[in-house]
Design an enzyme around this catalytic site. Structure first.
Site, PDB file in Angstrom:
ATOM      1  CE  LYS A  11      -2.275   2.980   1.990  1.00  0.00           C
ATOM      2  NZ  LYS A  11      -2.164   4.656   1.416  1.00  0.00           N
ATOM      3  CD  GLU A  68      12.221   0.753  10.536  1.00  0.00           C
ATOM      4  OE1 GLU A  68      12.961   1.678  10.794  1.00  0.00           O
ATOM      5  OE2 GLU A  68      12.810  -0.324  10.558  1.00  0.00           O
ATOM      6  CB  CYS A  95      12.004   9.285   9.426  1.00  0.00           C
ATOM      7  SG  CYS A  95      13.277   7.983   8.447  1.00  0.00           S
ATOM      8  CD  GLU A 112       8.732  13.052  11.618  1.00  0.00           C
ATOM      9  OE1 GLU A 112       7.654  12.608  11.708  1.00  0.00           O
ATOM     10  OE2 GLU A 112       9.745  12.752  11.411  1.00  0.00           O
TER      11      GLU A 112
HETATM   12  P1  NAP Z   1       1.792   8.808   7.391  1.00  0.00           P
HETATM   13  O1  NAP Z   1       0.560   9.776   7.333  1.00  0.00           O
HETATM   14  O2  NAP Z   1       2.029   7.997   8.583  1.00  0.00           O
HETATM   15  O3  NAP Z   1       1.499   7.533   6.234  1.00  0.00           O
HETATM   16  C1  NAP Z   1       2.373   6.480   5.902  1.00  0.00           C
HETATM   17  C2  NAP Z   1       1.426   5.249   5.186  1.00  0.00           C
HETATM   18  O4  NAP Z   1       0.431   5.179   6.145  1.00  0.00           O
HETATM   19  C3  NAP Z   1       0.726   6.074   4.040  1.00  0.00           C
HETATM   20  O5  NAP Z   1       0.779   5.097   2.954  1.00  0.00           O
HETATM   21  C4  NAP Z   1      -0.727   6.396   4.502  1.00  0.00           C
HETATM   22  O6  NAP Z   1      -1.587   6.497   3.396  1.00  0.00           O
HETATM   23  C5  NAP Z   1      -0.872   5.347   5.526  1.00  0.00           C
HETATM   24  N1  NAP Z   1      -1.869   5.600   6.676  1.00  0.00           N
HETATM   25  C6  NAP Z   1      -2.402   6.914   6.819  1.00  0.00           C
HETATM   26  N2  NAP Z   1      -3.270   6.677   7.893  1.00  0.00           N
HETATM   27  C7  NAP Z   1      -3.456   5.535   7.873  1.00  0.00           C
HETATM   28  C8  NAP Z   1      -4.620   4.762   8.659  1.00  0.00           C
HETATM   29  N3  NAP Z   1      -5.357   5.345   9.638  1.00  0.00           N
HETATM   30  N4  NAP Z   1      -4.741   3.388   8.502  1.00  0.00           N
HETATM   31  C9  NAP Z   1      -3.715   2.729   8.052  1.00  0.00           C
HETATM   32  N5  NAP Z   1      -2.789   3.264   7.192  1.00  0.00           N
HETATM   33  C10 NAP Z   1      -2.658   4.820   6.996  1.00  0.00           C
HETATM   34  O7  NAP Z   1       3.263   9.226   7.012  1.00  0.00           O
HETATM   35  P2  NAP Z   1       3.648  10.221   5.787  1.00  0.00           P
HETATM   36  O8  NAP Z   1       3.031  11.317   6.066  1.00  0.00           O
HETATM   37  O9  NAP Z   1       3.325   9.527   4.375  1.00  0.00           O
HETATM   38  O10 NAP Z   1       5.280  10.089   5.814  1.00  0.00           O
HETATM   39  C11 NAP Z   1       5.797  10.745   6.766  1.00  0.00           C
HETATM   40  C12 NAP Z   1       6.226  10.049   8.065  1.00  0.00           C
HETATM   41  O11 NAP Z   1       6.793   8.774   7.819  1.00  0.00           O
HETATM   42  C13 NAP Z   1       7.026  10.887   8.955  1.00  0.00           C
HETATM   43  O12 NAP Z   1       6.608  10.729  10.183  1.00  0.00           O
HETATM   44  C14 NAP Z   1       8.342  10.151   8.724  1.00  0.00           C
HETATM   45  O13 NAP Z   1       9.235  10.423  10.121  1.00  0.00           O
HETATM   46  C15 NAP Z   1       8.009   8.745   8.619  1.00  0.00           C
HETATM   47  N6  NAP Z   1       9.143   8.116   8.250  1.00  0.00           N
HETATM   48  C16 NAP Z   1      10.083   7.189   8.831  1.00  0.00           C
HETATM   49  C17 NAP Z   1      10.978   6.446   8.214  1.00  0.00           C
HETATM   50  C18 NAP Z   1      11.845   5.570   9.253  1.00  0.00           C
HETATM   51  O14 NAP Z   1      12.327   4.698   8.645  1.00  0.00           O
HETATM   52  N7  NAP Z   1      11.680   5.649  10.617  1.00  0.00           N
HETATM   53  C19 NAP Z   1      11.173   6.823   6.959  1.00  0.00           C
HETATM   54  C20 NAP Z   1      10.575   7.638   6.223  1.00  0.00           C
HETATM   55  C21 NAP Z   1       9.372   8.391   6.813  1.00  0.00           C
HETATM   56  P3  NAP Z   1      -2.231   7.722   2.785  1.00  0.00           P
HETATM   57  O15 NAP Z   1      -0.930   8.734   2.746  1.00  0.00           O
HETATM   58  O16 NAP Z   1      -2.457   7.244   1.526  1.00  0.00           O
HETATM   59  O17 NAP Z   1      -3.160   8.193   3.662  1.00  0.00           O
END
Ligand code: NAP
Ligand code: MG
Length: 490
Positions: free
Chosen positions: A184, A260, A294, A393
């Protein structure tokens, strides 16, 4: 030199759901809007609960009949290596997809992201046929075998900031170990994932081994998280959504969840460091990828005696990293991922400044007339450690600067957030480097550098940054079950 703009005229991509080796129209679809200029790139299908169920059932059938799990590791390796080769051949198209859908400079996506994707597929492909099981010597009268078995159906939910790198960090070890996957992607970056999957099919992944379901997180992601027949859920994204996956698991089948999550990284600069290198690296670590990392170095903790020197150099770097069109060849920073995200970054800056801090550069959206979502390098000085900009963040090119007097104080500041992904210490005192790096509570610690890594070393965090590890042989452990077989020899 690639002319990225002219490549856009012939840019095509699949738009369906990939289920069981076939492209389907989803029950619904959504528009993909480019943050470069607000243009509509197209519509892609989105999966509802029933579509996700079909994808999981396809992955289950493909797993159980052994069309993939039953191949030897060496056979799976061949497919992963072919896939890597195809990514190399289509590198420009895949890089362009990054730029168009999430605003990263195309040149950077080509050089950095695609290199990571290709190497990840190669590395796990090459690794998996060197792994052997265990026969511990337990007793002369028994034979004990400890075998790694592929865990089954994996749900992989990934973010948009490094859309294909994050996908490859999940797909390569999961597929190498013999699992089947339902991926996904993030709503903001569906296109690159569809192109990658198309090449995977061409490389010889059997039908149903890799399925891709785009769609909104709260629908498609949730359906995958709650599905009773997903064995492992591997997630990269925000801490908030990570928590949900734990809840989905707890209320469904107790699938294993690997998280992660976010971070609030610090560069801690002592006066005895190479200050020029420290300052330049610190600036790069928050402005690279428009701060949408991140592991970004979103905090600069600097000894008060060298504060002015270090901040001056940071500002010099900021001046050279102003954002522009990601399709321009020399642009140092592209747009941020969406217009909403730009506004979110800005509102966090505004709210943060109400509590503490002084803006030295940046601080409001730029290039608004382009129709795109651009935010400039922003440096905010004198940020109090307990306020928003030091704690939360922002996920944008926003650096919070805080000074310290003593090593003890620096350590308390560095560890003083709920996150624990990655941080760096800058010092040329060997004892301090050891002492301080040992005391930093982060999954990844750098000394006199930032963002260094290799596929051989794990990446992941502690505390609210989660507990999974991507990359390295340890990543494979997420996708194996350990099976013990005890044979009585008497
Ligand atoms: P996000 O909002 O948490 O979304 C990540 C994924 O989860 C997307 O595919 C999103 O889909 C999905 N998602 C959102 N709401 C959901 C729900 N209620 N139930 C199930 N899935 C859901 O994160 P993002 O904005 O895409 O990315 C930024 C975040 O990722 C930051 O916090 C960053 O630190 C973190 N990150 C961490 C790492 C690491 O390795 N630790 C690496 C990169 C990024 P949709 O977008 O389609 O809603
Ligand atoms: Mg999101």
């Amino acid at each position: 030199m690639t002319d990225w703009r002219s490549l856009t005229t012939s840019f095509r991509f699949p738009t369906g759901l990939l289920i069981d080796g076939t492209w389907f129209e989803g029950s619904d679809s959504f528009e993909v809007i480019s943050p470069i200029d607000g243009a509509v790139l197209g519509r892609v299908s989105s999966a509802d609960v029933a579509d996700v169920d079909r994808a999981v059932r396809a992955a289950r059938r493909a797993f159980e009949d052994g069309r993939w799990s039953g191949k030897t590791p060496a056979e799976r390796k061949e497919v992963l290596l072919r896939w890597a080769q195809l990514c190399e051949e289509h590198r420009e198209r895949l890089a362009l997809a990054h730029a168009l859908e999430m605003g990263k400079p195309a040149r950077e996506a080509h050089g950095v992201d695609m290199r990571a994707v290709i190497r990840t597929l190669q590395w796990f492909g090459e690794a998996v046929d060197k792994i052997v099981d265990e026969l511990p010597h337990v007793s002369p009268d028994a034979l004990a075998m400890v075998q790694r078995e592929p865990a089954g159906v994996v749900g992989a939910v990934v973010p948009w900031n490094f859309p294909l790198t994050m996908a490859a960090w999940k797909l390569a070890p999961a597929l190498a170990s013999g699992c089947t996957v339902v991926l996904k992607p993030a709503e903001q970056s569906p296109i690159s994932a569809l192109l990658l999957a198309e090449l995977g099919m061409e490389a010889g992944l059997p039908d149903g081994v890799l399925n891709v379901v785009n769609g909104p997180g709260h629908v498609t992601g949730q359906a995958l998280g709650r599905h009773p027949d997903v064995d492992v859920l591997t997630f990269t994204g925000s801490t908030e959504v990570g928590r949900r996956f734990m809840e989905y698991s707890a209320s469904s089948n107790l699938k294993r969840v690997w998280l992660e999550l976010g971070g609030k990284g610090a560069n801690v600069v002592f006066p005895d460091a190479d200050l020029d290198k420290a300052a330049r690296t610190a600036a790069w670590s928050i402005f690279y990828n428009a701060g949408q990392m991140c592991s970004a170095g979103s905090r600069l903790l600097v000894h008060e005696s060298v504060h002015d020197d270090v901040v001056r150099t940071v500002l010099d770097v900021a001046a050279t990293m102003q954002p522009g069109d990601p399709l321009d060849h020399d642009v140092p920073m592209g747009s941020v991922v969406t217009h909403e995200h730009r506004d979110r970054i800005h509102s966090m800056v505004v709210e943060g400044l109400r509590a503490s801090g002084e803006t030295l550069t940046g601080g409001s959206p730029v290039l608004v007339d382009s129709g795109g979502a651009y935010y400039p390098p922003t440096v905010i000085d004198s940020v109090a450690s307990d306020t928003l900009l030091a704690q939360q963040e922002v996920f944008g090119p926003v650096l919070a600067v805080t000074s310290f007097r003593t090593e003890e104080e620096a350590l308390a500041l560095a560890n003083g957030t709920p996150y624990g992904l990655a941080s760096a210490v800058w010092t040329n005192d060997l004892n301090r480097a050891h002492r301080f790096s040992r005391a930093l509570k982060f999954g990844v610690v750098w000394v006199n550098c930032y963002e260094e890594g290799d596929l051989t070393v794990p990446f992941g965090g502690v505390k609210l940054s989660g507990f999974g590890r991507d990359k390295s042989l340890h990543a494979l452990d997420k996708f194996y079950d350990l099976k013990t077989t005890w044979i009585d020899l008497t």
